[in-house]
Each structure stands twice: as C-alpha cells, then as structure tokens.
Design a protein around this motif. Structure first.
Motif, PDB file in Angstrom:
ATOM      1  N   ILE A 197       0.865  -1.185   0.000  1.00  0.00           N
ATOM      2  CA  ILE A 197       0.000   0.000   0.000  1.00  0.00           C
ATOM      3  C   ILE A 197       0.901   1.235   0.000  1.00  0.00           C
ATOM      4  O   ILE A 197       1.687   1.447   0.928  1.00  0.00           O
ATOM      5  CB  ILE A 197      -0.931   0.015   1.229  1.00  0.00           C
ATOM      6  N   MET A 198       0.786   2.045  -1.047  1.00  0.00           N
ATOM      7  CA  MET A 198       1.614   3.252  -1.147  1.00  0.00           C
ATOM      8  C   MET A 198       0.739   4.499  -1.191  1.00  0.00           C
ATOM      9  O   MET A 198      -0.183   4.589  -2.009  1.00  0.00           O
ATOM     10  CB  MET A 198       2.491   3.234  -2.399  1.00  0.00           C
ATOM     11  N   ILE A 199       1.048   5.457  -0.308  1.00  0.00           N
ATOM     12  CA  ILE A 199       0.430   6.784  -0.322  1.00  0.00           C
ATOM     13  C   ILE A 199       1.514   7.766  -0.723  1.00  0.00           C
ATOM     14  O   ILE A 199       2.514   7.937  -0.005  1.00  0.00           O
ATOM     15  CB  ILE A 199      -0.171   7.142   1.046  1.00  0.00           C
ATOM     16  N   ASP A 200       1.329   8.395  -1.871  1.00  0.00           N
ATOM     17  CA  ASP A 200       2.351   9.229  -2.491  1.00  0.00           C
ATOM     18  C   ASP A 200       1.800  10.655  -2.643  1.00  0.00           C
ATOM     19  O   ASP A 200       0.855  10.887  -3.385  1.00  0.00           O
ATOM     20  CB  ASP A 200       2.701   8.641  -3.863  1.00  0.00           C
ATOM     21  N   GLY A 201       2.389  11.611  -1.896  1.00  0.00           N
ATOM     22  CA  GLY A 201       1.912  12.984  -1.966  1.00  0.00           C
ATOM     23  C   GLY A 201       0.626  13.184  -1.182  1.00  0.00           C
ATOM     24  O   GLY A 201       0.166  12.324  -0.437  1.00  0.00           O
ATOM     25  N   LEU A 219       4.910   5.518   2.611  1.00  0.00           N
ATOM     26  CA  LEU A 219       4.552   6.923   2.415  1.00  0.00           C
ATOM     27  C   LEU A 219       5.683   7.630   1.690  1.00  0.00           C
ATOM     28  O   LEU A 219       6.857   7.478   2.062  1.00  0.00           O
ATOM     29  CB  LEU A 219       4.289   7.624   3.747  1.00  0.00           C
ATOM     30  N   ARG A 220       5.338   8.414   0.656  1.00  0.00           N
ATOM     31  CA  ARG A 220       6.321   9.199  -0.056  1.00  0.00           C
ATOM     32  C   ARG A 220       5.797  10.629  -0.254  1.00  0.00           C
ATOM     33  O   ARG A 220       4.697  10.819  -0.773  1.00  0.00           O
ATOM     34  CB  ARG A 220       6.630   8.582  -1.436  1.00  0.00           C
ATOM     35  N   ASP A 221       6.588  11.605   0.185  1.00  0.00           N
ATOM     36  CA  ASP A 221       6.308  13.026  -0.061  1.00  0.00           C
ATOM     37  C   ASP A 221       4.936  13.455   0.448  1.00  0.00           C
ATOM     38  O   ASP A 221       4.257  14.277  -0.173  1.00  0.00           O
ATOM     39  CB  ASP A 221       6.431  13.339  -1.553  1.00  0.00           C
ATOM     40  N   VAL A 222       4.529  12.919   1.577  1.00  0.00           N
ATOM     41  CA  VAL A 222       3.260  13.290   2.214  1.00  0.00           C
ATOM     42  C   VAL A 222       3.481  14.521   3.090  1.00  0.00           C
ATOM     43  O   VAL A 222       4.518  14.652   3.756  1.00  0.00           O
ATOM     44  CB  VAL A 222       2.718  12.119   3.055  1.00  0.00           C
ATOM     45  N   THR A 223       2.511  15.417   3.107  1.00  0.00           N
ATOM     46  CA  THR A 223       2.528  16.542   4.032  1.00  0.00           C
ATOM     47  C   THR A 223       1.644  16.215   5.230  1.00  0.00           C
ATOM     48  O   THR A 223       0.468  15.882   5.058  1.00  0.00           O
ATOM     49  CB  THR A 223       2.028  17.826   3.353  1.00  0.00           C
ATOM     50  N   ALA A 240       8.551   5.660   5.513  1.00  0.00           N
ATOM     51  CA  ALA A 240       8.166   7.025   5.143  1.00  0.00           C
ATOM     52  C   ALA A 240       9.413   7.796   4.737  1.00  0.00           C
ATOM     53  O   ALA A 240      10.377   7.877   5.504  1.00  0.00           O
ATOM     54  CB  ALA A 240       7.470   7.718   6.307  1.00  0.00           C
ATOM     55  N   LYS A 241       9.387   8.377   3.519  1.00  0.00           N
ATOM     56  CA  LYS A 241      10.531   9.125   3.019  1.00  0.00           C
ATOM     57  C   LYS A 241      10.036  10.385   2.299  1.00  0.00           C
ATOM     58  O   LYS A 241       8.979  10.381   1.651  1.00  0.00           O
ATOM     59  CB  LYS A 241      11.343   8.286   2.031  1.00  0.00           C
ATOM     60  N   GLY A 242      10.805  11.456   2.423  1.00  0.00           N
ATOM     61  CA  GLY A 242      10.496  12.695   1.727  1.00  0.00           C
ATOM     62  C   GLY A 242       9.263  13.408   2.232  1.00  0.00           C
ATOM     63  O   GLY A 242       8.725  14.282   1.551  1.00  0.00           O
ATOM     64  N   CYS A 243       8.795  13.064   3.426  1.00  0.00           N
ATOM     65  CA  CYS A 243       7.575  13.655   3.980  1.00  0.00           C
ATOM     66  C   CYS A 243       7.898  14.955   4.718  1.00  0.00           C
ATOM     67  O   CYS A 243       9.024  15.172   5.173  1.00  0.00           O
ATOM     68  CB  CYS A 243       6.881  12.670   4.913  1.00  0.00           C
ATOM     69  N   TYR A 244       6.893  15.796   4.866  1.00  0.00           N
ATOM     70  CA  TYR A 244       7.079  17.115   5.474  1.00  0.00           C
ATOM     71  C   TYR A 244       6.034  17.322   6.554  1.00  0.00           C
ATOM     72  O   TYR A 244       4.833  17.153   6.317  1.00  0.00           O
ATOM     73  CB  TYR A 244       6.952  18.210   4.420  1.00  0.00           C
ATOM     74  N   ALA A 245       6.493  17.663   7.739  1.00  0.00           N
ATOM     75  CA  ALA A 245       5.599  17.945   8.856  1.00  0.00           C
ATOM     76  C   ALA A 245       5.473  19.452   9.027  1.00  0.00           C
ATOM     77  O   ALA A 245       6.456  20.137   9.329  1.00  0.00           O
ATOM     78  CB  ALA A 245       6.127  17.305  10.136  1.00  0.00           C
ATOM     79  N   MET A 246       4.278  19.978   8.832  1.00  0.00           N
ATOM     80  CA  MET A 246       4.047  21.400   9.029  1.00  0.00           C
ATOM     81  C   MET A 246       4.212  21.753  10.506  1.00  0.00           C
ATOM     82  O   MET A 246       4.098  20.892  11.386  1.00  0.00           O
ATOM     83  CB  MET A 246       2.635  21.759   8.548  1.00  0.00           C
ATOM     84  N   THR A 247       4.462  23.014  10.775  1.00  0.00           N
ATOM     85  CA  THR A 247       4.595  23.473  12.153  1.00  0.00           C
ATOM     86  C   THR A 247       3.347  23.114  12.946  1.00  0.00           C
ATOM     87  O   THR A 247       2.226  23.390  12.522  1.00  0.00           O
ATOM     88  CB  THR A 247       4.820  24.989  12.189  1.00  0.00           C
ATOM     89  N   GLY A 248       3.546  22.452  14.081  1.00  0.00           N
ATOM     90  CA  GLY A 248       2.424  22.059  14.926  1.00  0.00           C
ATOM     91  C   GLY A 248       1.784  20.742  14.538  1.00  0.00           C
ATOM     92  O   GLY A 248       0.713  20.401  15.046  1.00  0.00           O
ATOM     93  N   ALA A 249       2.428  19.976  13.665  1.00  0.00           N
ATOM     94  CA  ALA A 249       1.815  18.732  13.186  1.00  0.00           C
ATOM     95  C   ALA A 249       1.660  17.685  14.288  1.00  0.00           C
ATOM     96  O   ALA A 249       0.742  16.869  14.240  1.00  0.00           O
ATOM     97  CB  ALA A 249       2.632  18.156  12.040  1.00  0.00           C
ATOM     98  N   ALA A 250       2.534  17.632  15.282  1.00  0.00           N
ATOM     99  CA  ALA A 250       2.410  16.733  16.430  1.00  0.00           C
ATOM    100  C   ALA A 250       2.249  15.285  16.004  1.00  0.00           C
ATOM    101  O   ALA A 250       1.204  14.660  16.169  1.00  0.00           O
ATOM    102  CB  ALA A 250       1.234  17.154  17.318  1.00  0.00           C
TER     103      ALA A 250
END
Length: 263
Positions: A197-201, A219-223, A240-250
């Motif tokens: 199972i891949m979730i991309d973006g 997971l790839r490149d998920v925000t 999980a690779k290339g993912c980005y956690a927004m400020t406050g993502a917790a």
C-alpha cells in the motif's frame, strides 16, 4: 423514475439519472438503522456489461447506490463520470471481478461504506467521500488491488481509508485524508493484512494510522498537518521518506515523537 438494471447491456451511455429509494437516512458511524438487509436494493446495477458510461448519476437511500460486477474481459470496462450518491449502505460497489472501471468527479457522502473496491485494476480520480463510516475501502476479492486512487479527498469519515486483505498492492497519489466525522476529531487510516500500500503525496491530518503485523505501508512526499498518530504492530512494515511535517503537526510513531520520516 425507478432503479436501472443494466445486466448484460453493452455499449451504453446513461446520462443524468436520478433515483431516491425508500431506505433510511444515515445517522453516522455505522448507523444500525441502515440495515444490511437493505443491500439488495440499488440505484444502478451494471453486471456482465461491456463498455458502459454512466454520466452524473444522483442516487440516495438504497442498499447499493451503484453496483458494478463481472466485467466480461480486460478491455470491456466502463466509466462513471460525475454524480452524487448519499444515504446508502454502499455508495459505489465494484466487486466480483468488476475490473477496468474508471471513476471520476463523483461525490459520495452519508453512507456506511462510501466506496468499496473488491476487484482489481480499477481507478478512482478527483472525487470525494465525506461523512461515511468508511470513506474508501479497498479489499481482497479475486485479483484484488493493483489499481490507483488519484487526487481523492477523503475527509470527515470515521475511517477515511481502510485497506483489508489486499495482496497485490494499491497506489494512492495526491490524496488527502483529513479528520473524523465530528470535524476536528481524529479520523482513521487502517491497513489490515495488506501488502504494497503506497500513499504518495497529498496531505494527512487529524488521523490515527494503524498498520497490523501482516501489512506494508509506504509513504512518499506526504505533508502532515495536525495530530497524526501512527501505530505499527511488530512484524508490520512502515516506510516514510520525503515527507514534510508542518509546524504544529504533532506526529507520533508507536507513542513516541516522530519526525515524519523513517531512517
């Protein structure tokens, strides 16, 4: 206008169909007043049909809003474009070797199961499932999975996504999985006995993700936005690779603070 049974009908275009059945309205979270015995009713049934095209169906208050099964051959699949389905047990059900189906621009809400795909080789794109018990369910029927869900918005469902018994993988590209039915509560993403199972973006926010001991989630490149809690049972695979956690993502992984990316 009554429901339409297209069993065995080929090379058909069905435009702007509307049907409201007599089933109960959906009250939320697997509402028991929407009974399993209502499953036999349908808005549109497409079985053993070749090269069908359904345009802008508007269906509510039946067991299965759109019921598709037994595509005769690899090249015989059809399409569903646009439409609105609500207050059904299953909004859209692709099953029993109903393969090669392309679904786009549909809005499914207030169902026990928004969209259920039990067959392989189907593609969902640019649609939305909202306020269902399970927004999107990909499960392990014959020749299951190995299709795609692209640009999908699964938000404010109890389970935004559930993959169960998928053996041949499934791809989710540019999809958003956000929050539970209550609005600001946690939704769920469940990966159960499912491989590849891949979730991309896309974006994941206000979700609890579970991966059981027999499953693989990539997971790839998920925000990530808002609280996301990931639980992986020993033996399960989570990468999980290339993912980005927004400020406050917790974010948490198995109860510990998590950056959003595995080593």
């Amino acid at each position: 206008m009554s429901s339409i049974d297209l069993t065995g009908v080929s090379d058909i275009v069905l435009p702007s169909f509307k049907w409201t059945g007599s089933g109960p309205l959906y009250d939320g979270y697997g509402d028991p007043s929407n009974p399993v015995e209502n499953n036999a009713s349908f808005g549109i049934k497409v079985k053993t049909s070749k090269m069908f095209s359904l345009l802008d169906p508007n269906i509510s208050r039946v067991g299965n809003g759109i019921d598709i099964s037994q595509t005769p051959a690899w090249q015989d699949g059809g399409s569903i474009r646009g439409g609105r389905v609500s207050h059904c047990f299953r909004g859209l059900w692709i099953h029993d070797v109903g393969e090669g189906v392309f679904v786009s621009d549909i809005n499914v809400s207030d169902c026990v199961f928004g969209i259920v795909v039990d067959s392989g080789n189907s593609n969902l794109a640019n649609g939305q499932t909202t306020r269902n018990s399970i927004g999107v369910l990909i499960s392990g029927g014959a020749n299951n999975g190995h299709g795609s869900v692209m640009g999908w918005n699964a938000r404010h469902n109890n389970y935004n996504l559930s993959c169960q018994n998928v053996t041949l993988g499934h791809y989710f590209g540019g999809c958003n999985f956000i929050a539970g039915q209550g609005g600001s509560d946690q939704g769920k993403i469940q990966i159960y006995n499912s491989k590849g199972i891949m979730i991309d973006g896309g974006q994941i926010a206000y979700d609890d993700i579970t991966v059981d001991a027999t499953s693989q989630l990539i997971l790839r490149d998920v925000t990530f936005r808002g609280p996301v809690n990931i639980t992986v049972t020993a033996g399960g695979v989570f990468d999980a690779k290339g993912c980005y956690a927004m400020t406050g993502a917790a974010l948490t992984l198995n109860g510990a603070a998590f950056s959003g990316n595995t080593p």
